[in-house]
Design a protein around this motif. Structure first.
Motif, mmCIF file in Angstrom:
data_model
loop_
_atom_site.group_PDB
_atom_site.id
_atom_site.type_symbol
_atom_site.label_atom_id
_atom_site.label_comp_id
_atom_site.label_asym_id
_atom_site.label_seq_id
_atom_site.Cartn_x
_atom_site.Cartn_y
_atom_site.Cartn_z
ATOM 1 N N LEU A 1 93.907 6.086 28.186
ATOM 2 C CA LEU A 1 94.526 4.756 28.238
ATOM 3 C C LEU A 1 94.165 3.954 26.991
ATOM 4 O O LEU A 1 93.138 4.213 26.343
ATOM 5 N N ASP A 2 95.003 2.972 26.710
ATOM 6 C CA ASP A 2 94.653 2.063 25.615
ATOM 7 C C ASP A 2 93.900 0.859 26.199
ATOM 8 O O ASP A 2 93.631 0.791 27.402
ATOM 9 N N LYS A 3 93.604 -0.095 25.323
ATOM 10 C CA LYS A 3 92.775 -1.234 25.720
ATOM 11 C C LYS A 3 93.417 -2.056 26.843
ATOM 12 O O LYS A 3 92.730 -2.697 27.634
ATOM 13 N N SER A 4 94.743 -2.020 26.904
ATOM 14 C CA SER A 4 95.420 -2.813 27.936
ATOM 15 C C SER A 4 95.647 -2.012 29.215
ATOM 16 O O SER A 4 96.333 -2.474 30.132
ATOM 17 N N GLY A 5 95.102 -0.812 29.275
ATOM 18 C CA GLY A 5 95.219 -0.012 30.500
ATOM 19 C C GLY A 5 96.491 0.806 30.582
ATOM 20 O O GLY A 5 96.746 1.473 31.588
ATOM 21 N N GLU A 6 97.309 0.748 29.528
ATOM 22 C CA GLU A 6 98.539 1.547 29.510
ATOM 23 C C GLU A 6 98.227 2.941 28.953
ATOM 24 O O GLU A 6 97.232 3.131 28.249
ATOM 25 N N ILE A 7 99.097 3.880 29.270
ATOM 26 C CA ILE A 7 98.833 5.261 28.830
ATOM 27 C C ILE A 7 98.961 5.378 27.311
ATOM 28 O O ILE A 7 99.984 5.013 26.726
ATOM 29 N N LEU A 8 97.902 5.846 26.708
ATOM 30 C CA LEU A 8 97.867 6.052 25.254
ATOM 31 C C LEU A 8 98.457 7.415 24.908
ATOM 32 O O LEU A 8 99.300 7.545 24.021
ATOM 33 N N CYS A 9 98.006 8.444 25.613
ATOM 34 C CA CYS A 9 98.489 9.799 25.339
ATOM 35 C C CYS A 9 98.123 10.713 26.499
ATOM 36 O O CYS A 9 97.244 10.394 27.310
#
Lengths: 243, 151
Positions: free
Chosen positions: B57-65
């Motif tokens: 996840l990225d810092k905002s909790g969304e999927i990064l990869c």
């Protein structure tokens, strides 16, 4: 048998990126296998990232005929790059083609034959050897991944890349001939260091000589990547028929 | 005192090194739990090959990869790059977000931050070390042995 092998193997010519190699028909649907590094130019940018430029003008020369080929693989997928294979489609129905061997039955010592267009030969060249070892080695493109490869003493050199390594007794493909085993020792590292010395640019003939020697000075062992990676490509589909 | 024991538990004082785990034991890493936490990463060794799978996840909790056997699929807004030794995921601004890099075929480095669903830092690399700040995590699982488990 040899005549059929030669007709199922072609010379790959990528006009726009100036690369040549070998390749071969698998199955009767006009699908043609070669190495990824034959149909793509690979550079490493200043930040250390791999950049690929696939050829848009791929031609396959088989006997007297030349055919236009198109890529079947997903150009955005890393898989063909890592495992160094490419699948092409030719708009011809091949008269002869190779079958894939049962790889679980391939063992050290198996007699094998490499077919391809090495150096400046205009016709297919055949050489014979054995499977010297079956090894799992880091991918020469991305060392995070490992590749199952057949080490062979079959004569393979520049231009053989992408050609088939086949069983001598049944003519079935076990691998894609890919690269020589380079000598990696202190002397080679020193020679490589000389090539990059400041001022070597003005001593061009010496630099060219070192590069030439390093290019062709191999111990005679070569690598063929297992055909399983191309066969497992999601876009390959099912194979039918055989030689 | 960076570490103390009570009962069957080892308590570690944050910010201090307490024990070094030998390299032949760190052949397994699991952060998060697949299907339970939104993020998870599993790094194992199979037939001498590092195999990393997971969802980051990225810092905002969304999927990064997403990772599957080392192959990375970066989400929209992030760029994936292949290097001769692994992969990188970069933000639109070109800054490195996450990297996998193998060294001499022997060590696999994870670089960058691993975030939880609320943006909390789960693990991060710092000066060549990989620090796990929050469980659940498992290190060194092998066969029936659970390894070191962090709740």
């Amino acid at each position: 048998m040899i005549d059929k092998w030669k007709l199922a193997t072609g010379k790959v010519i990528c006009c726009d990126i100036g690369k040549t190699g070998s390749g071969f028909f698998i199955g009767d649907r006009g699908l043609f296998i070669t190495n990824n590094h034959v149909v793509a130019r690979m550079d490493i940018d200043g930040a250390g990232a791999i950049r690929l430029d696939y050829s848009k003008q791929i031609f396959i020369q088989i006997a007297e005929n030349t055919h236009r080929a198109s890529l079947v693989i997903d150009e955005n997928s890393d898989r063909p790059v890592v495992y160094d294979y490419a699948i092409l489609r030719l708009n011809v129905t091949p008269k002869v083609y190779f079958d894939v061997a049962d790889l679980s039955e391939v063992s050290q010592g198996k007699e094998v034959i490499a077919v391809g267009y090495p150096l400046d030969f205009g016709e297919p060249i055949i050489s014979k050897g054995i499977v010297s070892a079956i090894v799992s080695r880091p991918s020469h493109i991305n060392a995070l991944h490992r590749i199952r490869t057949f080490l062979t003493d079959t004569l393979i050199t520049y231009g053989n890349s992408g050609g088939p390594l086949i069983g001598a007794s049944d003519g079935k493909v076990i691998g894609i001939t890919t690269m020589p085993h380079e000598i990696r020792d202190e002397a080679r590292e020193r020679l490589l260091g000389y090539v990059n010395l400041p001022g070597m640019e003005v001593m061009r003939p010496i630099r060219d000589l070192i590069e030439f020697v390093l290019r062709y000075l191999t111990v005679g062992f070569n690598y063929a990547i297992s055909i399983e990676y191309a066969m497992d490509d999601p876009l390959f589909g099912s194979l039918e028929g055989g030689m | 005192m960076p570490v103390f024991m009570r009962g069957n538990y080892i308590f570690v004082e944050p910010g201090h090194k307490c024990f070094e785990v030998s390299s032949n034991f760190t052949n397994y890493l699991e952060l998060g739990i697949q299907g339970i936490t939104k993020y998870y990463i599993e790094a194992i060794i199979e037939n001498d090959e590092f195999k990393i799978s997971g969802t980051l996840l990225d810092k905002s909790g969304e999927i990064l990869c997403r990772l599957k056997d080392n192959f990375i699929e970066a989400s929209k807004g992030y760029n994936k790059e292949m290097t001769p030794y692994g992969y990188r995921v970069k933000g639109k601004d070109g800054n490195l977000v996450f990297e996998i890099q193998v060294e001499n075929d022997l060590i696999c480095h994870l670089k960058g931050m691993i975030y939880g669903e609320s943006g909390e830092i789960i693990a991060q690399d710092r000066e060549g070390e990989f620090i796990i700040l929050k469980g659940p995590a498992i290190i060194g699982k092998s066969g029936n042995a659970i390894g070191i488990k962090l709740d």
